[in-house]
Design an enzyme around this catalytic site. Structure first.
Site, PDB file in Angstrom:
ATOM      1  CG  ASP A  15      45.858 126.853  -5.260  1.00  0.00           C
ATOM      2  OD1 ASP A  15      44.889 126.082  -5.362  1.00  0.00           O
ATOM      3  OD2 ASP A  15      46.137 127.720  -6.107  1.00  0.00           O
ATOM      4  CG  ASP A  17      44.418 124.628 -11.284  1.00  0.00           C
ATOM      5  OD1 ASP A  17      45.076 124.259 -12.253  1.00  0.00           O
ATOM      6  OD2 ASP A  17      43.548 123.924 -10.733  1.00  0.00           O
TER       7      ASP A  17
END
Length: 336
Positions: A15, A17
């Protein structure tokens, strides 16, 4: 001593952010951790629910932060949303796009025709994060959805981590459209499988490892896809969120940040921990330090607390420390 978390995996899905960076800032430890993954020869895929940027812009951003990244390593929810539409619609179908130019481009590349108005008679709506979305865009989407159009949301994240704090995410705007239409969208991004499945397939991999910060998207997505997952506490979800997580959002490993990837796997595994004893009540936990507990060793305390509470129950729980070292660990975790 076990091998590292990388052992046995042929791709790592990161991932972005809250896991690799916050806005324009690389999270401490991320650069060294990802460089080591590359050094080990394990492919990486940057898997983001953010549909506002094209894959090349995401790669450029990572390179600007000091990482070695290529657009082929980037999988976005805009790509997954457009692919989902292409699977369900005939080529040349009109799709109302509520989102960024990057999402418009992905719809076009999927062989569909992006439009912006209900008057264009679109047969579907796709919605992704874009800071320029206005009332008119949402109105056109609502009219189209109420007329019976297929509705695909690139993701459902209600918030977006930034260097200034949490900002509204695509899910917050999706919720507005839901309230105005009484309809539910299909979701392409995490926690649903399409985005993750596409990322794994793009690497030709069979044994992925997911790494993320958010229980309701990254972790739930990995659980939903049957993937092992490492949670890091550098983004949205907190130690308390993890402790009180339901079974569909429980990772097998948790670390303070991405450096846990290159540590022995058993160190990051959620389970009983040397140095900590946990007593379980009906709605409470008591943490006590034992021989071997180190000052500042809060992460191992969290792993022990999660293992004990998950085996007994779920949901809200009161936690207290039986001694000074335990109380200090709980303060570090925000559980005191």
């Amino acid at each position: 001593m076990s091998g590292t978390l990388l052992d046995g995996h042929d791709v790592v899905l990161f991932d972005l952010d809250g896991t690799v960076f916050r806005g324009g800032e690389l999270i401490p430890g991320a650069l060294e951790a990802i460089q080591e993954v590359h050094r080990r020869g394990v492919p990486v895929r940057y898997v983001t629910n953010n549909a506002s940027k094209p894959d090349q812009a995401v790669a450029d951003h990572l390179v600007g932060l000091g990482l070695d990244a290529d657009r082929t390593e980037v999988s976005t929810s805009a790509q997954a949303g457009a692919a989902m539409l292409a699977e369900k619609l005939p080529p040349g179908s009109k799709v109302l796009v509520v989102g960024s130019p990057a999402l418009v481009s992905e719809v076009d590349k999927a062989g569909l025709v992006p439009v912006r108005e209900f008057a264009d008679e679109p047969v579907a709506v796709v919605q992704g994060l874009y800071t320029e979305i206005g009332y008119r865009d949402l109105t056109e989407a609502c009219l189209t959805i109420r007329a019976g159009a297929l509705w695909v949301s690139c993701n459902g994240d209600r918030t977006l981590p930034t260097e200034r704090g949490l900002a509204p995410g695509n899910g917050a705007l999706v919720a507005l459209v839901q309230a105005a239409t009484d309809q539910e969208p299909l979701v392409a991004g995490k926690p649903e499988r399409p985005l993750l499945d596409r990322a794994v397939a793009s690497a030709g991999a069979e044994a992925p490892l997911m790494v993320g910060d958010r229980l309701d998207t990254d972790i739930a997505g990995a659980v939903n896809a049957g993937m092992p997952v490492l949670m890091v506490l550098t983004g949205v979800s907190t130690a308390r969120d993890l402790l009180e997580a339901t079974a569909d959002m429980r990772p097998g490993h948790v670390g303070a940040d991405l450096r846990a990837l290159n540590r022995p796997a058993d160190e990051a595994a959620i389970g009983a921990q040397p140095g900590w004893q946990v007593r379980v009540g009906s709605d409470s936990l008591e943490l006590a330090a034992q021989a071997g507990a180190q000052p500042g060793d809060a992460m191992s305390a969290l792993r022990a607390l999660c293992a004990a509470w998950w085996a007994a129950s779920s949901g809200p729980v009161a936690v207290r420390g039986a001694d000074e070292r335990a109380q200090d660990a709980l303060r570090q975790l925000g559980l005191a």
